[in-house]
Design a protein around this motif. Structure first.
Motif, PDB file in Angstrom:
ATOM      1  N   VAL B 421       0.460  -1.251   0.236  1.00  0.00           N
ATOM      2  CA  VAL B 421      -0.001  -0.339  -0.075  1.00  0.00           C
ATOM      3  C   VAL B 421       0.980   0.791   0.046  1.00  0.00           C
ATOM      4  O   VAL B 421       2.000   1.077   0.659  1.00  0.00           O
ATOM      5  CB  VAL B 421      -1.052  -0.404   1.305  1.00  0.00           C
ATOM      6  CG1 VAL B 421      -2.012  -0.547   0.743  1.00  0.00           C
ATOM      7  CG2 VAL B 421      -0.122   0.364   3.038  1.00  0.00           C
ATOM      8  N   THR B 422       0.030   2.291  -0.380  1.00  0.00           N
ATOM      9  CA  THR B 422       0.938   3.316  -0.467  1.00  0.00           C
ATOM     10  C   THR B 422       0.419   4.450   0.643  1.00  0.00           C
ATOM     11  O   THR B 422      -0.890   4.740   0.146  1.00  0.00           O
ATOM     12  CB  THR B 422       1.531   4.000  -1.956  1.00  0.00           C
ATOM     13  OG1 THR B 422       0.361   3.836  -2.926  1.00  0.00           O
ATOM     14  CG2 THR B 422       2.378   3.395  -2.294  1.00  0.00           C
ATOM     15  N   GLY B 423       0.698   5.527   0.514  1.00  0.00           N
ATOM     16  CA  GLY B 423      -0.130   6.653   1.149  1.00  0.00           C
ATOM     17  C   GLY B 423       1.239   7.981   0.972  1.00  0.00           C
ATOM     18  O   GLY B 423       2.312   8.144   0.972  1.00  0.00           O
ATOM     19  N   ALA B 424       0.161   9.328   0.452  1.00  0.00           N
ATOM     20  CA  ALA B 424       1.251  10.376   0.767  1.00  0.00           C
ATOM     21  C   ALA B 424       0.319  11.431   0.917  1.00  0.00           C
ATOM     22  O   ALA B 424      -0.493  11.602   1.541  1.00  0.00           O
ATOM     23  CB  ALA B 424       0.913  11.362  -1.067  1.00  0.00           C
ATOM     24  N   ALA B 425       1.066  12.606   1.651  1.00  0.00           N
ATOM     25  CA  ALA B 425       0.444  13.932   2.481  1.00  0.00           C
ATOM     26  C   ALA B 425       0.834  14.522   2.963  1.00  0.00           C
ATOM     27  O   ALA B 425       2.401  14.161   2.670  1.00  0.00           O
ATOM     28  CB  ALA B 425      -0.312  12.484   4.273  1.00  0.00           C
ATOM     29  N   THR B 426       0.360  15.826   3.476  1.00  0.00           N
ATOM     30  CA  THR B 426       1.506  17.102   3.520  1.00  0.00           C
ATOM     31  C   THR B 426       1.254  17.667   4.942  1.00  0.00           C
ATOM     32  O   THR B 426       0.427  16.314   5.965  1.00  0.00           O
ATOM     33  CB  THR B 426       1.043  18.338   2.710  1.00  0.00           C
ATOM     34  OG1 THR B 426      -0.477  18.386   3.169  1.00  0.00           O
ATOM     35  CG2 THR B 426       0.794  18.218   1.101  1.00  0.00           C
ATOM     36  N   GLY B 427       1.803  17.804   5.775  1.00  0.00           N
ATOM     37  CA  GLY B 427       1.895  18.376   7.074  1.00  0.00           C
ATOM     38  C   GLY B 427       2.633  19.386   7.728  1.00  0.00           C
ATOM     39  O   GLY B 427       3.233  20.863   5.913  1.00  0.00           O
ATOM     40  N   VAL B 428       2.087  19.572   9.013  1.00  0.00           N
ATOM     41  CA  VAL B 428       3.096  21.063   8.691  1.00  0.00           C
ATOM     42  C   VAL B 428       4.082  21.145   9.251  1.00  0.00           C
ATOM     43  O   VAL B 428       5.042  22.627   8.843  1.00  0.00           O
ATOM     44  CB  VAL B 428       2.912  21.901  10.727  1.00  0.00           C
ATOM     45  CG1 VAL B 428       0.902  22.120  10.729  1.00  0.00           C
ATOM     46  CG2 VAL B 428       2.661  20.776  11.907  1.00  0.00           C
ATOM     47  N   GLY B 429       5.244  20.194   9.167  1.00  0.00           N
ATOM     48  CA  GLY B 429       6.502  20.601   9.530  1.00  0.00           C
ATOM     49  C   GLY B 429       7.030  18.195   8.860  1.00  0.00           C
ATOM     50  O   GLY B 429       5.879  17.575   8.396  1.00  0.00           O
ATOM     51  N   PRO B 430       8.026  18.308   8.587  1.00  0.00           N
ATOM     52  CA  PRO B 430       8.370  16.948   8.144  1.00  0.00           C
ATOM     53  C   PRO B 430       7.830  15.423   8.515  1.00  0.00           C
ATOM     54  O   PRO B 430       7.712  14.312   8.419  1.00  0.00           O
ATOM     55  CB  PRO B 430      10.106  16.757   8.002  1.00  0.00           C
ATOM     56  CG  PRO B 430      10.900  17.791   8.856  1.00  0.00           C
ATOM     57  CD  PRO B 430       9.800  18.848   8.870  1.00  0.00           C
ATOM     58  N   VAL B 431       7.975  16.059   9.836  1.00  0.00           N
ATOM     59  CA  VAL B 431       7.801  14.880  10.894  1.00  0.00           C
ATOM     60  C   VAL B 431       5.814  14.428  10.913  1.00  0.00           C
ATOM     61  O   VAL B 431       5.391  12.844  10.058  1.00  0.00           O
ATOM     62  CB  VAL B 431       7.626  14.664  12.478  1.00  0.00           C
ATOM     63  CG1 VAL B 431       6.931  13.901  13.154  1.00  0.00           C
ATOM     64  CG2 VAL B 431       9.067  14.480  12.723  1.00  0.00           C
TER      65      VAL B 431
END
Lengths: 521, 521
Positions: B421-431
């Motif tokens: 499975v794969t997933g991609a996401a953004t966030g407020v920082g790398p963690v």
């Protein structure tokens, strides 16, 4: 009775000699999440001995090989303190203590009906028999015996006395009715220990209080006033659940508030607290009494004004007595003198009028609860003195790539004194790569080193605010700066560049006067 | 008097109705390094009101525009509690309170010679005059007046009484002899408040105790037993230096140890404590009474054995009463009972022989100073029981891009039960981006939530070891796991995936037996 060194004191009835029984390495180590290697136990034991405690409960010999090794190591060190180890009412536990070479056994026998019925599934008669046998067995093997009744404060008083009577008949040296779940009040503590003192006039009595309702220190002191002559304590109040009575609070309260002579080198308390926090990994909250970071820090205007005029206005004792330095929280408090000195180090020489303005702006920042770093101070001084100009270093762009199949790599583009410079670097992680890239871009021009990098613990979610504080050095000068972001990479880069800008401010051509001041003082 | 809900109780002499005066937003905000925006003050005030406090001291109206705005916001909310604001003995401070719309003024007048001489540089006569004028002025403006004598516990008793006499003649509604630097003992507190009660029988008396010697809670309770009917407290014991008496400790001690009815919704205490810690940035130490992470956690074998057999063996009150869940922690002190229970929750049923082996391996880990997480326990149990097989989730690849000109973005490729499975996401920082990507990849299949994310403070350099601890939840089960790396992104991903693997271990088809066990007790 009045102890001039400590200032405030009350006379009261206490035993002539109060013994400090430290259980940081036993009950303290039972703090969830704490585990000390034998070497680290030894380090703490040596410090406790230097501090002057009477007994070091070094561990639970039968619990594991590591525990046994730790106790043996500590015994071998030949410290002044009595070395004690904990034991259940089981002969193999006592055998382990004998093997360890410890001087004494802390024999813990449960006495409350709850413990007998649900945990041990034994009758009161069986408990009395176990007590008798184990005390005798330990005495036969040459151990000093401290007999603790576990959960004594929820135990039928008559049965509790029977247990101690049997133990004393078998030559127990000390008895301890433990407040295992911290349910004592000061009234109950005073009553219980008075009763114990009256019933058992010829044996030493210990207090062992837990802090479940925040009253372990007051309860311990009530016990000492009523007839106990020894108190179980831990550094930083570590221990099961909410922990035990804290050594530093009990000792300093006895000295400062009751004017007693306790032969503990209180000036080592802060260092000891730091060592224990570091090795156990259990942080001390800032508002912890005696050893918390804020215990001798002052923030509000009224308070700093008072403390600057005369420390005793807002300090019950002098911080030096426990090995701490007063902290006038950066900003509102350094006082004009401190702020002036720091600004002059940066090569700036404000007029008296300007200094007043700087001072009030710093105070404003402080009033908003902001920590004031050197970088903030420089920015304020420049603004007041009309020296605003573009910073030596300006971040144009930073990009970081990281992952488990890619070496953490960062590239950075900066304006350095209006010239564009770039840098690229790898690192052990994205933060390290980013800071390395910044340093590479700068290092040819400016020999600035990152001396300290600190991230406050992050709690909450992965989107929590991250606070990074750095200290940088250039020759003899240092500068502190902070970055606060949700992104640890950005917060780190912001802190480092902001600190570099302080050190690169070219007001100070000679460059090196802090070192001079420090060495000359 | 015995309160069955709380179990243990003692009768004692207290006023019929004890009023809780919360000063988290005033004295608590004076904690060095704390600053709350008006919006955050409002959030805390609403929670305090829900909790049921009688008075909310919302701030110091004259101190800044932000303070004024905060008090106005809180007043506008129309809460049940009385809204109070602090004032010096200066009319413009009182004017500010009138403008803010608060119900009452907490008028603080210094009374000790130290404060008069060094801070105020005023005579006793001047102080009496100021007291009279300010109380009258505040009453003329329709305010309820609580008159505090600052540093009362180091004040000449006759002068202290004169100040209160003058204040009461001018119609002060309540008086408060403040223990500003925390030098009271329980004996002194009892004595002082008895005297106050006798001297001023017709006015409400407050206690305001600081915790410099760890005795603020016991002193507050002594004051209430002696004649005070209101107590000043803060959430988490925040406040100047070592802070004030802690609301949660005072309230729960009064309820549980003295059997009093205090109309505070104690089941909201933990949530309130978390909110205040989060918004002030002042962490609560794990061994803090009532609301510390360890207050209801058990590590030592004897203790976990007892608590599993019957919680009251090592718990003075049930954790649910303050909104907390019990925690059993594995480690070197753990006993077989605690470890067995945790493993059985995972759906594994080792033989006695296997359990012994698991037990000794856990102790070994502990002897090396390692914390033992649920994930470690599962791995050990699987190894001993010969159940090693590939983990449900295996990380194949993770890549993160971040920077100041790019939205932090992560992609992840996992094997989930051998399917890619794969997933991609953004966030407020790398963690945040990385963890979001992992969660996205998993969430469709497994409803697992990240309940807690904690990074221990990082000290040293940018390449220092980072320790990430997470707690994940799936239905009624939770699992703890840890990641330790130099790279915060990798450490975080490792911790989260390792915790997810515990919750997805399919030994436990029913999935939810921890919840059942807890409800069935």
């Amino acid at each position: 009775m009045r102890n001039e060194k400590w200032g405030i004191a009350l006379s009261n009835s206490f035993p002539k000699r109060i013994r400090i029984f430290d259980t940081t390495l036993r009950d303290g180590e039972q703090t969830p999440g704490v585990s000390l290697t034998p070497e680290n136990k030894l380090r703490i034991a040596k410090r406790l001995d230097e501090l002057g405690v009477d007994v070091i409960e070094a561990g639970f010999a039968s619990v594991s090989e590591g525990e046994m090794e730790a106790i043996k190591l500590i015994v071998k060190e030949g410290l002044k303190a009595e070395i004690c180890s904990c034991s259940r009412g089981v002969k193999k536990d006592i055998d382990a203590i004998v093997e360890s070479g410890a001087n004494s056994v802390h024999l813990v026998i449960p006495t409350s009906d709850t413990h007998l019925q649900y945990k041990l599934k034994k009758t009161r008669e069986e408990i009395l028999k176990i007590t008798e046998e184990c005390v005798q067995y330990a005495k036969d093997h040459g151990l000093i015996v401290e007999l603790s009744a576990e959960d004594a404060t929820r135990t039928d008083l008559n049965f509790l006395k029977k247990v101690f009577t049997v133990g004393i008949a078998s030559k127990a040296d000390r008895i301890c009715p433990c407040d295992t779940v911290g349910v004592l009040t000061v009234e109950k503590a005073y009553q219980l220990f008075s009763d114990m003192r009256e019933t058992f006039p010829n044996v030493a009595i210990s207090a062992h209080c837990h802090n479940d309702f925040g009253m372990a220190v007051a309860n311990s002191i009530a016990a000492l006033r009523a007839g106990a002559s020894q108190v179980h304590v831990t550094i930083n109040g570590l221990g099961e659940r909410a922990g035990n009575a804290s050594l530093e609070e009990v000792v300093v309260a006895l000295k400062a508030l009751y004017g007693l002579e306790i032969p503990i080198k209180t000036e080592l308390l802060y260092r000891t607290s730091r060592l224990v926090a570091q090795l156990t990994g259990i942080d001390v909250q800032p508002n912890k009494a005696i050893v918390g970071e804020n215990a001798f820090a002052h923030a509000a205007g009224i308070h700093t004004h008072g403390v600057l005029a005369h420390p005793s206005t807002y300090e019950p004792i002098s911080p030096e007595l426990v090995g701490v330095t007063r902290r006038i929280v950066a900003g509102k408090h350094a006082g004009t003198h401190g702020i002036k000195a720091t600004i002059e180090e940066m090569g700036l020489h404000p007029t008296e009028e300007q200094l007043k303005d700087i001072f009030s702006r710093v105070k404003n920042l402080g009033d908003k609860g902001k920590k004031v770093m050197d970088a903030d101070l420089l920015a304020i001084a420049e603004a007041v003195m009309g020296l605003q100009k573009s910073k030596p270093i300006q971040l144009e762009e930073i990009t970081v790539v990281t992952g488990d199949k890619v070496t953490p790599t960062a590239s950075v583009r900066l304006k350095l004194n209006d010239k564009e410079v770039t840098g690229a670097a790898t690192g052990v992680g994205p933060v390290d790569a980013a800071i390395n890239a910044v340093r590479k871009a700068i290092l040819n021009v400016e020999p600035i080193h990152l001396e300290q990098y600190h991230v406050k613990s992050i709690t909450g979610g992965t989107d929590a605010m991250v606070e990074v504080v750095v200290r940088l050095r250039k020759g003899g000068r240092t500068a502190t700066a902070m970055g606060v972001r949700e992104d640890i990479v950005k917060a780190s880069v912001e802190a480092v560049i902001s600190g570099m800008n302080v050190l690169m401010a070219d007001y100070n051509k000679s460059g090196d006067n802090r070192a001079k001041r420090e060495h000359g003082k």
